[in-house]
Design an enzyme around this catalytic site. Structure first.
Site, PDB file in Angstrom:
ATOM      1  CE  LYS A 162      -0.747   0.222   4.969  1.00 44.12           C
ATOM      2  NZ  LYS A 162      -1.337  -0.549   6.078  1.00 44.12           N
TER       3      LYS A 162
ATOM      4  NE  ARG B 171      -5.824   0.135  11.175  1.00 46.16           N
ATOM      5  CZ  ARG B 171      -4.818  -0.021  10.305  1.00 46.16           C
ATOM      6  NH1 ARG B 171      -4.022   0.995  10.015  1.00 46.16           N
ATOM      7  NH2 ARG B 171      -4.609  -1.189   9.717  1.00 46.16           N
TER       8      ARG B 171
HETATM    9  C1  LIG Z   1      -0.391  -1.253   6.614  1.00 46.70           C
HETATM   10  C2  LIG Z   1      -0.724  -2.549   7.222  1.00 46.70           C
HETATM   11  C3  LIG Z   1       0.270  -3.506   7.439  1.00 46.70           C
HETATM   12  C4  LIG Z   1       1.737  -3.245   7.161  1.00 46.70           C
HETATM   13  O1  LIG Z   1       2.275  -2.433   8.139  1.00 46.70           O
HETATM   14  P1  LIG Z   1       3.839  -2.055   8.150  1.00 46.70           P
HETATM   15  O2  LIG Z   1       4.043  -1.329   9.409  1.00 46.70           O
HETATM   16  O3  LIG Z   1       4.101  -1.232   6.938  1.00 46.70           O
HETATM   17  O4  LIG Z   1       4.579  -3.358   8.101  1.00 46.70           O
HETATM   18  C5  LIG Z   1      -0.121  -4.726   7.969  1.00 46.70           C
HETATM   19  N1  LIG Z   1      -1.413  -4.978   8.271  1.00 46.70           N
HETATM   20  C6  LIG Z   1      -2.385  -4.087   8.083  1.00 46.70           C
HETATM   21  C7  LIG Z   1      -3.793  -4.440   8.448  1.00 46.70           C
HETATM   22  C8  LIG Z   1      -2.077  -2.843   7.556  1.00 46.70           C
HETATM   23  O5  LIG Z   1      -3.062  -1.950   7.375  1.00 46.70           O
END
Ligand SMILES: *Cc1c(COP(=O)(O)O)cnc(C)c1O
Length: 356
Positions: free
Chosen positions: A41, A135
């Site tokens: 993302k 969250r």
């Molecule tokens: C963005 C996200 C991740 C990845 O997080 P990082 O800190 O970039 O490794 C993993 N799980 C979810 C649900 C996310 O939204």
């Protein structure tokens, strides 16, 4: 757009460094039976980067946006696609384009079920458990009830339980949290006579837990973004040994360079963003303007590689104190990026993406 040759501002993307980080993390977590999914993302599902992850042995690509997953699929990238955030009104496309999705609302899962039946397919879901970061996630006390309803839905297959920490509340994924996730999973498996394939313990913040735990329990999956791209764990933002932290570099061009006062003169009112700025008078300095600004990047997330200081920014300009560095119009200036700056730079269509 007309065919003009724009070269700055640009982000230089070193695919070899990303590949190295991905391979290293994949092997590292793999040594205790944890599979690393690559989270795309922050790079907006960039297809060159996604291909690099796949060629480095990553099998699951995870993204928060279905449009990014569609883009990667259209580029013929062969992966299992995991959607990290499911929006009810997109359920039809989620079923069509994502292999698995993370979910925490029964209403959304019902919608996925409806379209899975319509498309004559089975959509896989991982239920997210709330473990305190606040969250997404189902409160553990409600999880059994949700599972009971989910397993009755046609076209839906429950394939895992997951959690996400250190994103909103900054809550550490420690032994206690991971043990909780393992035992929650065990209870669900026993109660409903299920074997869940994915026990997804978190993200790049799980590094310290992994390093120090004696037993990973049932955790067999992590979803990694920042540690692959920026080579850092995310609780303290410490570099992970052997990883590159500079796979991405932002390059901006000097558009003005002059000796001027350090203190704006005249009556002080609001700046471009409604703040009333304060400055310290340090005499005359070399002030350099760069042709990049707030519309392109999170300026507070940039670190100059040269010994210069960022004084501030407006929509299209960054203002620099060049200190002892001799910067001329047309020169380029390089910056390292943090996660927020990378996110914004990759999202801005004004920033040229250059692969190395
Ligand atoms: C963005 C996200 C991740 C990845 O997080 P990082 O800190 O970039 O490794 C993993 N799980 C979810 C649900 C996310 O939204």
């Amino acid at each position: 757009m007309s065919m003009i040759d724009i070269t700055t501002p640009r982000i230089e993307i070193n695919l070899r460094k990303i590949a190295h980080n991905a391979k290293t993390l994949k092997e590292f977590y793999g040594s205790k039976g944890i599979d690393a999914a690559g989270v795309t993302k922050v790079v907006c599902g960039d297809t060159n980067i996604a291909k690099t992850l796949i060629n480095s042995g990553i099998n699951i690509l995870a993204d928060s946006r279905i449009t990014n997953i569609i883009k990667m699929r259209d580029a013929n990238i062969k992966a299992q696609f995991l959607l990290l955030r499911t929006i009810q009104s997109q359920a039809e496309d989620v079923v069509k384009y994502a292999d698995i999705s993370l979910n925490s609302e029964l209403a959304v899962i019902k919608e996925l079920s409806k379209f899975a039946v319509e498309q004559n397919t089975i959509h896989k879901i991982i239920l997210m458990a709330e473990l305190g970061d606040l969250r997404e996630g189902i409160m553990p006390s409600d999880l059994g009830n949700t599972v009971k309803k989910v397993i009755k839905l046609k076209g839906i297959k429950l394939v895992g339980i997951g959690t996400n920490l250190a994103c909103f509340g900054g809550i550490k994924p420690d032994n206690k949290k991971m043990e909780d996730l393992s035992s929650i999973t065990k209870n669900i498996e026993n109660k409903f006579n299920l074997k869940l394939k994915f026990i997804s313990g978190g993200n790049s913040a799980n590094y310290n837990w992994f390093m120090t735990t004696k037993d990973v329990g049932k955790i067999n999956n992590l979803r990694l973004g920042e540690s692959i791209f920026l080579g850092r764990e995310t609780l303290n933002r410490k570099t992970i040994p052997k990883l590159f932290t500079n796979a991405f570099t932002l390059i901006a061009e000097v558009i003005e360079s002059k000796i001027k006062p350090s203190l704006p003169y005249g009556d002080v009112y609001q700046d471009a963003f409604g703040n009333t700025p304060k400055f310290r008078d340090i005499g005359k300095i070399r002030r350099v303007l760069l042709g990049v600004g707030v519309q392109d990047v999170l300026v507070s997330g940039l670190t100059p590689i040269l010994d210069i200081n960022i004084l501030g920014a407006s929509s299209d300009h960054i203002i620099i104190n060049a200190k002892q560095t001799d910067l001329k119009v047309g020169d380029t200036v390089k910056f390292n990026l943090n996660y927020g700056a990378l996110l914004a730079a990759m999202t801005s269509h004004y920033i040229i993406k250059k692969y190395k």
